[in-house]
Design a protein around this motif. Structure first.
Motif, PDB file in Angstrom:
ATOM      1  N   THR A   1       1.796 -10.745   6.481  1.00 44.27           N
ATOM      2  CA  THR A   1       2.721 -10.753   5.358  1.00 44.27           C
ATOM      3  C   THR A   1       2.970  -9.327   4.874  1.00 44.27           C
ATOM      4  N   THR A   2       4.243  -8.990   4.701  1.00 45.66           N
ATOM      5  CA  THR A   2       4.600  -7.672   4.176  1.00 45.66           C
ATOM      6  C   THR A   2       4.291  -7.632   2.687  1.00 45.66           C
ATOM      7  N   LYS A   3       3.657  -6.550   2.266  1.00 45.86           N
ATOM      8  CA  LYS A   3       3.321  -6.387   0.851  1.00 45.86           C
ATOM      9  C   LYS A   3       4.365  -5.473   0.216  1.00 45.86           C
ATOM     10  N   HIS A   4       5.179  -6.062  -0.637  1.00 39.59           N
ATOM     11  CA  HIS A   4       6.244  -5.317  -1.298  1.00 39.59           C
ATOM     12  C   HIS A   4       5.794  -4.714  -2.623  1.00 39.59           C
ATOM     13  N   TYR A   5       4.724  -5.232  -3.160  1.00 43.78           N
ATOM     14  CA  TYR A   5       4.206  -4.747  -4.429  1.00 43.78           C
ATOM     15  C   TYR A   5       2.778  -4.264  -4.250  1.00 43.78           C
ATOM     16  N   ASP A   6       2.409  -3.305  -5.095  1.00 42.20           N
ATOM     17  CA  ASP A   6       1.048  -2.772  -5.117  1.00 42.20           C
ATOM     18  C   ASP A   6       0.629  -2.682  -6.570  1.00 42.20           C
TER      19      ASP A   6
ATOM     20  N   PHE B   1       2.762  -0.711  -9.470  1.00 44.63           N
ATOM     21  CA  PHE B   1       3.719  -1.708  -9.962  1.00 44.63           C
ATOM     22  C   PHE B   1       4.414  -1.237 -11.237  1.00 44.63           C
ATOM     23  N   ASN B   2       5.725  -1.375 -11.250  1.00 42.97           N
ATOM     24  CA  ASN B   2       6.544  -1.065 -12.418  1.00 42.97           C
ATOM     25  C   ASN B   2       7.361  -2.319 -12.714  1.00 42.97           C
ATOM     26  N   SER B   3       7.100  -2.948 -13.847  1.00 44.14           N
ATOM     27  CA  SER B   3       7.734  -4.230 -14.149  1.00 44.14           C
ATOM     28  C   SER B   3       9.254  -4.140 -14.167  1.00 44.14           C
ATOM     29  N   ARG B   4       9.802  -2.992 -14.558  1.00 45.29           N
ATOM     30  CA  ARG B   4      11.262  -2.861 -14.628  1.00 45.29           C
ATOM     31  C   ARG B   4      11.905  -2.753 -13.252  1.00 45.29           C
ATOM     32  N   GLN B   5      11.118  -2.640 -12.217  1.00 44.25           N
ATOM     33  CA  GLN B   5      11.640  -2.635 -10.851  1.00 44.25           C
ATOM     34  C   GLN B   5      11.279  -3.920 -10.103  1.00 44.25           C
ATOM     35  N   SER B   6      10.662  -4.865 -10.802  1.00 46.79           N
ATOM     36  CA  SER B   6      10.262  -6.112 -10.152  1.00 46.79           C
ATOM     37  C   SER B   6      11.465  -7.031  -9.968  1.00 46.79           C
TER      38      SER B   6
END
Length: 159
Positions: A2-7, A11-16
């Motif tokens: 599985t590709t991990k797009h978030y770390d 993590f920046n909530s405004r880019q989620s």
């Protein structure tokens, strides 16, 4: 794998995805409300009438599920639409506990007036998207919904 797009560390909530989708939804709703306001219709009222016309829902419970809307708030919307003559409520013949909703001719006529104005505004807003970009955006949003639906279905069956 599985590709991990978030770390978690970056993590920046405004880019989620969730934040971006929510903000886009709110801005689309504001845009629609601007078009609908002169007709004294809210986006939620318009959406209820559209769902009834499209046959997506025929009861308040159906609408709550289809729109992910609160039952109490939706009841007030239905009251307003009924008072304005845009929908009717009647008891189901098959099950007297069920109240069925039906769009009236006046409600259908109001949709006929509002739909072109809303489509014009959406086309204006989306004017910077090429046909291919619009198709890709639609495809990706449908893919995201399918993945989320699959995950939700999978999590319901796992312990």
């Amino acid at each position: 794998m599985t590709t991990k797009h978030y770390d978690a560390a970056t993590f920046n909530s405004r880019q989620s995805i969730g934040y971006l989708l929510k903000m886009a939804h709110m801005q689309l709703q504001d845009c629609a409300n601007d078009v609908l306001a002169p007709h004294d219709i809210s986006f939620v009222q318009w959406l209820v009438m559209l769902k009834l016309r499209e046959g997506v829902a025929s009861t308040a419970s159906d609408l709550c599920r289809a729109m992910r809307h609160d039952n109490g708030a939706l009841t007030r919307v239905l009251d307003q639409l009924e008072e304005r003559g845009y929908l009717t409520r009647h008891r189901s013949v098959q099950d007297r506990r069920v109240v069925e909703l039906q769009l009236t001719a006046a409600g259908s006529e109001q949709l006929d007036v509002l739909l072109p104005a809303l489509m014009d505004r959406l086309n204006l807003v989306l004017g910077d998207f090429s046909t291919a970009e619009f198709a890709e955006l639609t495809h990706l949003l449908n893919k995201l919904m399918a993945c989320l639906g699959d995950h939700a279905a999978g999590s319901q069956t796992s312990p």
